[in-house]
Design an enzyme around this catalytic site. Structure first.
Site, mmCIF file in Angstrom:
data_model
loop_
_atom_site.group_PDB
_atom_site.id
_atom_site.type_symbol
_atom_site.label_atom_id
_atom_site.label_comp_id
_atom_site.label_asym_id
_atom_site.label_seq_id
_atom_site.Cartn_x
_atom_site.Cartn_y
_atom_site.Cartn_z
ATOM 1 N N TYR A 1 6.405 9.434 -6.679
ATOM 2 C CA TYR A 1 5.290 9.432 -5.713
ATOM 3 C C TYR A 1 4.505 10.740 -5.816
ATOM 4 O O TYR A 1 3.263 10.735 -5.875
ATOM 5 C CB TYR A 1 5.870 9.236 -4.312
ATOM 6 N N SER B 1 -1.953 12.567 -0.410
ATOM 7 C CA SER B 1 -0.801 12.875 0.441
ATOM 8 C C SER B 1 -0.551 14.376 0.338
ATOM 9 O O SER B 1 -1.066 15.044 -0.567
ATOM 10 C CB SER B 1 0.426 12.102 -0.079
HETATM 11 N N1 NAP Z 1 2.298 6.820 5.892
HETATM 12 C C1 NAP Z 1 2.330 8.079 5.483
HETATM 13 O O1 NAP Z 1 3.149 8.872 5.946
HETATM 14 C C2 NAP Z 1 1.335 8.549 4.458
HETATM 15 C C3 NAP Z 1 1.128 9.931 4.355
HETATM 16 C C4 NAP Z 1 0.219 10.414 3.426
HETATM 17 C C5 NAP Z 1 -0.451 9.517 2.614
HETATM 18 N N2 NAP Z 1 -0.224 8.188 2.711
HETATM 19 C C6 NAP Z 1 -0.945 7.293 1.823
HETATM 20 O O2 NAP Z 1 -1.760 6.429 2.603
HETATM 21 C C7 NAP Z 1 -1.935 5.207 1.903
HETATM 22 C C8 NAP Z 1 -1.586 4.049 2.817
HETATM 23 O O3 NAP Z 1 -0.244 4.197 3.221
HETATM 24 P P1 NAP Z 1 0.396 3.441 4.490
HETATM 25 O O4 NAP Z 1 1.282 4.396 5.127
HETATM 26 O O5 NAP Z 1 -0.667 2.780 5.282
HETATM 27 O O6 NAP Z 1 1.307 2.369 3.703
HETATM 28 P P2 NAP Z 1 1.753 0.886 4.061
HETATM 29 O O7 NAP Z 1 1.750 0.680 5.526
HETATM 30 O O8 NAP Z 1 2.978 0.665 3.276
HETATM 31 O O9 NAP Z 1 0.552 0.009 3.443
HETATM 32 C C9 NAP Z 1 0.349 -0.010 2.054
HETATM 33 C C10 NAP Z 1 -0.791 -0.959 1.749
HETATM 34 O O10 NAP Z 1 -0.959 -1.011 0.312
HETATM 35 C C11 NAP Z 1 -0.881 -2.382 -0.114
HETATM 36 N N3 NAP Z 1 -0.321 -2.440 -1.453
HETATM 37 C C12 NAP Z 1 0.903 -2.023 -1.878
HETATM 38 N N4 NAP Z 1 1.070 -2.281 -3.178
HETATM 39 C C13 NAP Z 1 -0.077 -2.894 -3.604
HETATM 40 C C14 NAP Z 1 -0.511 -3.418 -4.842
HETATM 41 N N5 NAP Z 1 0.280 -3.416 -5.925
HETATM 42 N N6 NAP Z 1 -1.754 -3.975 -4.917
HETATM 43 C C15 NAP Z 1 -2.557 -4.025 -3.824
HETATM 44 N N7 NAP Z 1 -2.188 -3.537 -2.617
HETATM 45 C C16 NAP Z 1 -0.967 -2.986 -2.517
HETATM 46 C C17 NAP Z 1 -0.015 -3.072 0.949
HETATM 47 O O11 NAP Z 1 -0.244 -4.457 1.047
HETATM 48 P P3 NAP Z 1 0.676 -5.585 0.300
HETATM 49 O O12 NAP Z 1 2.111 -5.152 0.445
HETATM 50 O O13 NAP Z 1 0.333 -6.866 0.986
HETATM 51 O O14 NAP Z 1 0.215 -5.583 -1.127
HETATM 52 C C18 NAP Z 1 -0.510 -2.384 2.208
HETATM 53 O O15 NAP Z 1 -1.721 -2.981 2.647
HETATM 54 C C19 NAP Z 1 -1.056 5.286 0.654
HETATM 55 O O16 NAP Z 1 -1.846 5.647 -0.458
HETATM 56 C C20 NAP Z 1 -0.085 6.395 0.994
HETATM 57 O O17 NAP Z 1 0.416 7.027 -0.156
HETATM 58 C C21 NAP Z 1 0.645 7.677 3.641
#
Ligand code: NAP
Length: 252
Positions: free
Chosen positions: A166, A153
């Protein structure tokens, strides 16, 4: 110094028949990455906690004609990574690509953050990618397209208020990635970091309710970057990709 680069034609572009593990693939960025790879003919192992959501994902990805293995498991448990990698090897017999994408982000000032919240960020966002990489290395070493992509991130190097746990976990992920990349590159394993600002998923509405989601990159745009990294395996290597939304000033 001889570096095992595996520069075959298949390893420079064609991903068909490769096997990838995408964590956090039930929605958001992970689902977009899994879909993009499935469309390229990659057999996919998908992880998240929810078995029901993964069954839905499995049906959708299978429609692209690839094999899909659902690996429902909680990555906050330190025993989960070895089990997932073991299941993948039993099922597919190989692993070429690991995408450490699963993550959590709780919006809170550090003064209000509990020890458990801190530990969960570190366990899911930093320890799980380390353990999955460690367990995958013996199989990646045998692979002709060996790649680990860690989804970090903007807070992997910057610091945002109300995102202390985070921010710390993504700094840890990037530190681990830098060492890992150096330790395995001579085995032909490439380690990339993608560090984005806000992406239009459910996570951002929780961490940055102030942002207008309509101007944020779509998860599919991060998946495009993953595909670029995987299909450009010539002699030029990108260690880290920094991504910002088009409405944000460059280099800030
Ligand atoms: N969205 C943003 O703005 C952004 C920006 C920069 C980086 N990122 C990074 O991109 C990645 C994905 O983010 P996203 O935005 O797609 O988030 P999201 O929509 O909240 O999805 C998160 C995913 O992680 C899974 N997860 C959460 N806790 C878990 C656990 N304990 N064990 C296994 N799976 C788990 C969730 O599934 P379940 O809840 O079913 O477990 C879901 O599939 C993350 O690493 C985040 O930090 C996001």
């Amino acid at each position: 110094m001889q570096i095992n680069q595996h520069l075959t034609s298949s390893s420079t572009g064609d991903l068909r028949g490769k096997t990838a593990l995408i964590t956090g693939a039930s929605r958001g960025i992970g689902f977009a990455i899994a879909s993009a790879l499935a469309k390229e003919g990659v057999n996919i192992a998908v992880n998240s906690r929810s078995a029901a959501n993964l069954e839905h994902v499995k049906r959708e990805l299978s429609s692209y004609g690839v094999k899909v293995l659902a690996c429902p498991a909680d990555l906050s448990d330190a025993s989960t990574p070895a089990k997932i990698i073991g299941d993948i090897i039993t099922h597919f017999g190989q692993l070429n690509i690991l995408v450490n994408n699963a993550g959590i982000a709780v919006r809170k000032p550090l003064a209000a953050t509990t020890a458990n919240e801190w530990d969960m960020h570190m366990a899911i966002n930093a320890r799980a990618p380390f353990l999955l990489s460690r367990e995958a290395i013996p199989y990646l070493k045998k692979s002709d397209h060996a790649t680990i992509i860690n989804i970090s991130s903007v807070v992997g190097s910057k610091a945002y208020v109300n995102q202390g746990a985070y921010t710390a976990s993504k700094h840890a992920l990037e530190g681990m990635s830098k060492v890992l990349a150096q330790e395995v590159f001579q085995d032909g394993i490439r380690v990339h970091v993608i560090a984005s600002g806000g992406v239009a998923t459910g996570m951002i509405t929780g961490t940055r309710p102030d942002l207008d989601v309509s101007v944020l990159p779509a998860p599919e745009e991060i998946a495009d970057i993953v595909l670029f990294l995987l299909t450009h395996r010539g002699n030029a290597v990108i260690d880290k990709v920094n991504v910002r939304r088009s409405t944000k000033s460059p280099w800030t």
